[in-house]
Design a protein around this motif. Structure first.
Motif, short mmCIF file in Angstrom:
data_model
loop_
_atom_site.label_atom_id
_atom_site.label_comp_id
_atom_site.label_asym_id
_atom_site.label_seq_id
_atom_site.Cartn_x
_atom_site.Cartn_y
_atom_site.Cartn_z
N ILE A 1 -10.42 -0.54 -14.83
CA ILE A 1 -9.13 -1.14 -14.37
C ILE A 1 -9.27 -1.83 -13.20
O ILE A 1 -8.69 -2.99 -12.84
N SER B 1 -7.05 -0.03 0.32
CA SER B 1 -6.01 -0.20 -0.81
C SER B 1 -4.93 0.64 -0.31
O SER B 1 -3.84 0.66 -1.05
N ASN C 1 -1.38 1.06 -6.30
CA ASN C 1 -1.49 -0.19 -6.73
C ASN C 1 -1.06 -1.12 -6.00
O ASN C 1 0.18 -0.97 -5.42
N SER C 2 -1.57 -2.15 -5.58
CA SER C 2 -1.08 -3.42 -4.84
C SER C 2 0.42 -3.87 -5.39
O SER C 2 0.69 -3.66 -6.46
N ASN D 1 0.09 -5.85 -8.44
CA ASN D 1 -0.51 -5.28 -9.35
C ASN D 1 -1.99 -5.70 -9.87
O ASN D 1 -2.41 -5.47 -10.52
N ARG E 1 -5.32 -2.09 -8.89
CA ARG E 1 -4.50 -0.70 -9.24
C ARG E 1 -5.30 0.20 -8.97
O ARG E 1 -5.72 1.15 -9.89
N TYR E 2 -5.44 0.64 -7.43
CA TYR E 2 -6.24 1.74 -7.02
C TYR E 2 -5.63 3.07 -7.51
O TYR E 2 -6.22 4.00 -8.16
N SER E 3 -4.33 3.22 -7.76
CA SER E 3 -3.75 4.52 -7.94
C SER E 3 -4.09 4.90 -9.44
O SER E 3 -4.45 6.13 -9.97
N ASP E 4 -3.85 3.84 -10.29
CA ASP E 4 -4.25 4.06 -11.86
C ASP E 4 -5.78 4.26 -11.83
O ASP E 4 -6.00 4.99 -12.74
N HIS F 1 8.43 -2.38 -3.61
CA HIS F 1 7.12 -2.05 -3.74
C HIS F 1 7.10 -0.87 -2.52
O HIS F 1 6.47 0.37 -2.88
#
Length: 297
Positions: free
Chosen positions: A36, A108, A112-113, A116, A119-122, A212
């Motif tokens: 990712i 981060s 997610n930045s 996008n 996408r750290y959360s993902d 966001h």
């Protein structure tokens, strides 16, 4: 804060700490290759002495994910004596055995930045947690999974748990980056070289993207699933003289949770936004999570 020297990349490094029983505590530091993020992500896992002492390799453990602050890395507890503090708590029988997993988070804010592109959360939810819980003997289910963090990581821990209460039994934070200013105020601060505006741009956009920002606001996320929040054990603290004024956000969150009937533990202590402050209250954070794990055992 100057980043501590990294352990050798691509190798598993062991930190051995003697304990009274002569069993050994171990800290693994390694990397995960993220599809990712399209890069490798460092992490460290603190393993209790019983982990390797279990000859049958059958016992499974709860896991506490620890998210570091901005300008730090996955080794922050390793490099500041935090692991020793945790082992002292175990030797004094103040906490039970559980794994502590610290991933590298960069700048981060664990989301997610805005564009996008990062996408750290993902990554954390879809790659990191599943990989860690496959590599190590971790007890399955939300009751054996919790998350904590300091500063930026405190924000990340609360956001993950509030947005996904079905994944975690407990969440805690110290001096979380809980910001009450509007995106417009923060963008103006960034343009005038203010500290918060400079720190937030890489994750939330420059200027800050209002949609966001709202999507990832702890205060907004806390209202989306009140029933889920009531299933979480929640703890957070902050220093009265926080360098970034995060005590205002912590108090605002406390008041919001009170108004919504969400049980939580909140402390406003003397202190600033420093490792000295974080370490001075790390023990009660660990004891909080140990109690919650024990209640769900």
């Amino acid at each position: 804060m100057v980043r501590s020297c990294r352990l050798l990349v691509h190798l598993i490094i062991f930190l051995w700490l003697p304990v009274a029983s002569q069993a050994q505590v171990r800290t693994d530091c390694d990397i995960i290759h993220s599809h990712i993020l399209k890069q490798s992500v460092h992490y460290c896992v603190h393993l209790p002495s019983d982990y390797d002492a279990d000859a049958s390799k059958q016992r499974r453990y709860p896991v506490l994910y620890f998210l570091h602050g901005l300008g730090q890395n996955e080794q922050i507890l390793f490099s500041t004596g935090g692991w020793s503090l945790i082992e002292d708590l175990r030797r004094q029988h103040k906490i039970d055995d559980f794994l502590i997993v610290a991933p590298e988070g960069g700048r981060s804010f664990y989301i997610n930045s805005a564009n996008n592109s990062f996408r750290y959360s993902d990554f954390f939810l879809q790659e990191f947690m599943p990989e860690i819980e496959n590599r190590y003997r971790i007890r399955p289910g939300r009751q054996s999974r919790a998350i904590t963090g300091i500063s930026m990581g405190g924000y990340g821990a609360l956001r993950f748990a509030f947005a996904h209460p079905g994944l975690f039994s407990a969440a805690s934070a110290q001096s979380a980056a809980l910001i009450t200013q509007t995106p417009q105020e923060l963008s103006a601060a960034g343009q005038s070289n203010g500290p918060l505006g400079r720190l937030l741009g890489s994750a939330f956009g420059q200027p800050i993207n209002p949609a966001h920002w709202k999507q990832n606001s702890i205060f907004a996320v806390a209202t989306t699933n009140p029933a889920g929040l009531k299933k979480l054990a929640i703890y957070f603290n902050c220093g009265k003289a926080d360098d970034f004024g995060f005590e205002d956000g912590a108090t605002a969150l406390h008041q919001q949770l009170q108004a919504e009937g969400v049980k939580h533990e909140y402390h406003l202590y003397p202190g600033d936004h420093s490792l000295t402050y974080f370490l001075s209250h790390m023990g009660e954070v660990m004891e909080f999570h140990s109690r919650v794990f024990a209640e769900h055992r």
